[in-house]
Design a protein around this motif. Structure first.
Motif, PDB file in Angstrom:
ATOM      1  N   TRP A 151       0.802  -1.223   0.000  1.00  0.00           N
ATOM      2  CA  TRP A 151       0.000   0.000   0.000  1.00  0.00           C
ATOM      3  C   TRP A 151       0.835   1.273   0.000  1.00  0.00           C
ATOM      4  O   TRP A 151       0.472   2.235  -0.682  1.00  0.00           O
ATOM      5  N   PRO A 152       1.932   1.355   0.759  1.00  0.00           N
ATOM      6  CA  PRO A 152       2.694   2.613   0.741  1.00  0.00           C
ATOM      7  C   PRO A 152       3.217   2.994  -0.644  1.00  0.00           C
ATOM      8  O   PRO A 152       3.514   4.160  -0.881  1.00  0.00           O
ATOM      9  N   HIS A 153       3.317   2.032  -1.563  1.00  0.00           N
ATOM     10  CA  HIS A 153       3.748   2.336  -2.929  1.00  0.00           C
ATOM     11  C   HIS A 153       2.701   3.150  -3.680  1.00  0.00           C
ATOM     12  O   HIS A 153       3.034   3.893  -4.599  1.00  0.00           O
ATOM     13  N   TRP A 154       1.434   2.985  -3.314  1.00  0.00           N
ATOM     14  CA  TRP A 154       0.386   3.666  -4.071  1.00  0.00           C
ATOM     15  C   TRP A 154      -0.540   4.547  -3.223  1.00  0.00           C
ATOM     16  O   TRP A 154      -1.306   5.327  -3.787  1.00  0.00           O
ATOM     17  N   TRP A 155      -0.474   4.456  -1.903  1.00  0.00           N
ATOM     18  CA  TRP A 155      -1.408   5.210  -1.063  1.00  0.00           C
ATOM     19  C   TRP A 155      -0.697   6.372  -0.381  1.00  0.00           C
ATOM     20  O   TRP A 155      -0.010   6.192   0.628  1.00  0.00           O
ATOM     21  N   PRO A 156      -0.850   7.602  -0.907  1.00  0.00           N
ATOM     22  CA  PRO A 156      -0.233   8.773  -0.266  1.00  0.00           C
ATOM     23  C   PRO A 156      -0.733   8.933   1.172  1.00  0.00           C
ATOM     24  O   PRO A 156      -1.913   8.745   1.455  1.00  0.00           O
TER      25      PRO A 156
END
Length: 163
Positions: A29-34
């Motif tokens: 998730w941290p790759h795509w969720w600001p």
């Protein structure tokens, strides 16, 4: 404690299995969720582990749109591939969350229900006046998640106002 009951809907022009795979892998998730600073996978002993299974615990580190940090754990309590993930939250917020996915005509509807209460004293003291700001911050973070997921999947994000 201040109680919150949020319902968020996303509509993505992507197959349900792809959307579920992305949502079902919180370590990514941290790759795509600001706003999501990090996720750790913990087993029941607190050891790092990989993969999502019932009983697995994930620790989430968020930076809110208003600037305050939140840290909480989610224990996966129910998992039905590819349409349901339910988890129990503890930490800065307590309660539960449920991801529900359905697909029709190539559009995946993602519904997320988040029923939590805050545990930080400052949030509870501020809640009577700051509640609208906390709600706005949550909604903004969820909107960022929808945008990020649509980019990650290279899928068109449609109006998600209809749950």
């Amino acid at each position: 404690m201040a109680n919150y009951d949020f319902m968020t809907c996303w509509h993505l022009a992507a197959p349900m299995e792809e959307v579920y795979k992305a949502i079902g892998q919180p370590l990514h998730w941290p790759h795509w969720w600001p706003g999501l600073q990090g996720v750790e996978a913990l087993d029941s002993d607190g050891e790092q582990s990989h993969g999502q299974v019932t009983g697995r615990v994930y620790r989430y580190y968020w930076q809110s749109r208003l600037g305050y940090p939140l840290c909480f754990d989610i224990r996966v309590t129910r998992l039905y591939v590819p349409w349901l993930i339910v988890g129990q939250a503890s930490g800065d917020v307590e309660g539960w969350g449920c991801w529900q996915l359905t697909e029709a005509a190539g559009i995946t509807r993602v519904r997320y229900r988040w029923r939590v209460r805050t545990t930080q004293p400052w949030m509870n003291l501020a809640a009577p006046l700051a509640r609208p700001l906390f709600v706005w911050s949550h909604n903004a973070m969820m909107h960022n998640g929808a945008l990020g997921l649509s980019r990650w999947l290279q899928a068109r994000l449609l109006d998600g106002s209809r749950c």
